[in-house]
Every structure is written in C-alpha cells, then in structure tokens.
Design a protein around this motif. Structure first.
Motif, mmCIF file in Angstrom:
data_model
loop_
_atom_site.group_PDB
_atom_site.id
_atom_site.type_symbol
_atom_site.label_atom_id
_atom_site.label_comp_id
_atom_site.label_asym_id
_atom_site.label_seq_id
_atom_site.Cartn_x
_atom_site.Cartn_y
_atom_site.Cartn_z
ATOM 1 N N VAL A 1 0.818 -1.079 -0.029
ATOM 2 C CA VAL A 1 -0.026 0.085 0.220
ATOM 3 C C VAL A 1 0.821 1.356 -0.073
ATOM 4 O O VAL A 1 0.408 2.169 -0.690
ATOM 5 N N HIS A 2 2.101 1.172 0.822
ATOM 6 C CA HIS A 2 2.816 2.505 0.641
ATOM 7 C C HIS A 2 3.481 2.460 -0.635
ATOM 8 O O HIS A 2 3.519 3.615 -1.083
ATOM 9 N N GLU A 3 4.043 1.600 -1.235
ATOM 10 C CA GLU A 3 4.611 1.746 -2.707
ATOM 11 C C GLU A 3 3.504 2.031 -3.535
ATOM 12 O O GLU A 3 3.841 2.724 -4.267
ATOM 13 N N LEU A 4 2.424 1.547 -3.484
ATOM 14 C CA LEU A 4 1.216 1.838 -4.396
ATOM 15 C C LEU A 4 0.859 3.277 -4.369
ATOM 16 O O LEU A 4 0.498 3.941 -5.374
ATOM 17 N N THR A 5 0.813 3.812 -3.105
ATOM 18 C CA THR A 5 0.856 5.213 -2.891
ATOM 19 C C THR A 5 1.683 6.097 -3.953
ATOM 20 O O THR A 5 1.219 6.866 -4.389
ATOM 21 N N HIS A 6 3.050 5.630 -3.678
ATOM 22 C CA HIS A 6 3.947 6.149 -4.622
ATOM 23 C C HIS A 6 3.706 6.334 -6.127
ATOM 24 O O HIS A 6 3.940 7.083 -6.896
ATOM 25 N N ALA A 7 2.995 5.033 -6.539
ATOM 26 C CA ALA A 7 2.516 5.015 -7.771
ATOM 27 C C ALA A 7 1.440 5.975 -8.216
ATOM 28 O O ALA A 7 1.336 6.387 -9.391
ATOM 29 N N THR B 1 6.557 13.392 0.833
ATOM 30 C CA THR B 1 6.076 12.012 0.234
ATOM 31 C C THR B 1 6.010 10.759 0.876
ATOM 32 O O THR B 1 5.244 10.051 0.712
ATOM 33 N N GLU B 2 7.190 10.593 1.626
ATOM 34 C CA GLU B 2 7.230 9.355 2.260
ATOM 35 C C GLU B 2 6.065 9.439 3.466
ATOM 36 O O GLU B 2 5.481 8.253 3.958
ATOM 37 N N GLY B 3 5.908 10.664 4.333
ATOM 38 C CA GLY B 3 5.201 10.699 5.353
ATOM 39 C C GLY B 3 3.551 10.222 4.797
ATOM 40 O O GLY B 3 2.703 9.639 5.453
ATOM 41 N N ALA C 1 10.020 11.877 8.248
ATOM 42 C CA ALA C 1 9.290 11.254 7.122
ATOM 43 C C ALA C 1 8.537 9.721 7.622
ATOM 44 O O ALA C 1 8.801 9.693 8.935
ATOM 45 N N TYR C 2 8.075 9.087 6.889
ATOM 46 C CA TYR C 2 7.437 7.842 7.206
ATOM 47 C C TYR C 2 6.563 7.790 8.230
ATOM 48 O O TYR C 2 5.940 8.725 8.318
ATOM 49 N N ARG C 3 6.614 6.993 9.337
ATOM 50 C CA ARG C 3 5.623 6.763 10.349
ATOM 51 C C ARG C 3 5.621 8.041 11.351
ATOM 52 O O ARG C 3 4.417 8.284 11.609
HETATM 53 ZN ZN LIG Z 1 8.433 5.323 0.245
#
Ligand SMILES: [Zn+2]
Length: 239
Positions: free
Chosen positions: A126-132, A147-149, A182-184
């Motif tokens: 889901v994280h990677e698909l969000t980037h897509a 972007t990562e957040g 970033a991230y979580r």
């Molecule tokens: Zn990422």
C-alpha cells in the motif's frame, strides 16, 4: 440588547466553514491491469498473488484519498491537471534488494528475501502503491519527507489504522524526532493534524505536491499555525 447585537453579528457572518470536518474524496480511478513477475524468485508466487489482489482492492481508494482529480480540496479550483494512471501496474520480485521495495512509475520492485522473512508485511505494498499514485514532479522545496509521510499515512492510518493499534504503535522520541523525519513519524503527525484541525490536510498537501509547489503554507492556511508550531503542540499532546 447584547443578545440582539450578537444575533445580528452572527447572521452577518459568512457561512461557517464546515468543509474542514469532511475528508474530500476524489472520484475513484479504475485500477490498471496488474502484472506480477516472479521469474527471479518463483517461491514468491503465492505472496505476489496476494499483493496483486491488494493492489486491485486499494488502487481506487488511494486515488480517492489524494487530489488525483486536480481539484484544490480547499478552494475547489481546478489545476488543469488530473492524474493519469499508467497502462499497467507491475509487481516485480527480485531475489534480494538493499531495501524492502521501491516504486518507479507504475512498477513496484519487491525484495523477495524480505517478504519471505516478513510474509505479513503486505502493508508495504500500500505504501509503494501510494507512490505509484503520487508521481510528484520535482518540488521547489526539499519535500521528500512529506512524500514518504503521505505514503505511510495511507498505509498506517487508512489501510491498517493505528487508531486501533496497540503494540507496535508509533511513539516518536521527542528528544530527537521531527516532522521531517518522514515515514511513520510524519504520518502520525499528519493524522493528528487532520483530526484536531482539518480533515483536508493530506489531500491539500498532496494537491500542492502534484504541482511541484511548496506545500508548507498549507499548514498555516488550514490550522493558523506553522508546521514547527504544530509539531511543538503535537509533542506536548501526544500520548
Ligand atoms: Zn516510500
């Protein structure tokens, strides 16, 4: 006298801004065909099949959660550019990579060794698909952390909501953490802002990112506070 004045004042006001209480959803976009490639590590076939189903189920919701229709969630103005899905979504499994996965265009490359060791980590898809779905152009500021957040926001606060999490919940170490981590860490802060101040926060930030524009003024626009002030407040209120 006082009451009458107050009433006159109240009716003279513009409509109360109810929009901030509602998460603005863009129309769902159809998921392109999903193709898996496990030629480098055939043992990943069963996991790849599950990941492909997850992509098909979550592509539409992810396009709804972000400003893919090109409409500013706050002003309702159209930027003139709506998101065009790729011709296909590819899930390519490699024996090993130096990261669990990465996304480039419509292709998500996944570390077979990682998913073999962490078979329950479907959320990373889901994280990677969000980037897509993001596909942001270069931004006028250094906003990679956002972007990562946002990708971790959709993963942890929509797909596997931390709202209901117990163990494993994000607990930033406020002695050194910052919203730009970033991230979580960014994700939990965004989720707190949207709950406390304005449900349009994530799509409004996404809208700016889609245009390569500085997203930071969005915080002040929606909350009256800067990102630094919001982080300071979050660090005091977080439990
Ligand atoms: Zn990422």
């Amino acid at each position: 006298m006082f009451a009458a004045t107050a009433f006159a004042f109240a009716v003279g006001q513009s409509q109360p801004d109810l929009d901030k209480f509602v998460y603005p959803l863009a129309p769902a976009l159809a998921c392109p065909p999903v193709v898996t490639d496990c030629s480098d590590i055939p043992a990943c076939e069963p996991w790849a099949a599950k990941a492909a189903e997850l992509v098909k189920a979550w592509y539409g919701p992810l396009t709804q959660l972000l400003a893919t229709d090109g409409i500013d969630p706050v002003t309702k103005e159209h930027s003139g550019k709506s998101f065009q899905p790729p011709a296909k979504i590819m899930l390519v499994f490699k024996k090993t990579l130096n990261v669990p996965a990465y996304c480039s265009g419509g292709t998500i490359t996944i570390n077979g060794e990682w998913v073999t060791a962490h078979p329950d980590d479907l959320g990373m898809v889901v994280h990677e698909l969000t980037h897509a779905v993001q596909q942001y152009p270069r931004n006028e500021i250094d906003a990679g952390w956002l972007t990562e957040g946002i990708a971790d926001y959709t993963r942890w606060w929509r797909y596997e909501p931390e709202l209901h999490a117990t163990a494993g919940r994000t607990k930033p170490d406020f002695s050194k953490a910052k919203y730009t981590d970033a991230y979580r860490t960014t994700a939990v802060w965004l989720a707190w802002i949207e709950k406390k101040y304005d449900r349009r926060t994530v799509p409004a930030l996404d809208f700016k990112m889609r245009q390569g524009k500085d997203p930071m003024p969005v915080f002040k626009q929606l909350t009256g506070k800067t990102a630094d002030e919001l982080w300071d407040e979050f660090s005091k209120e977080f439990k």
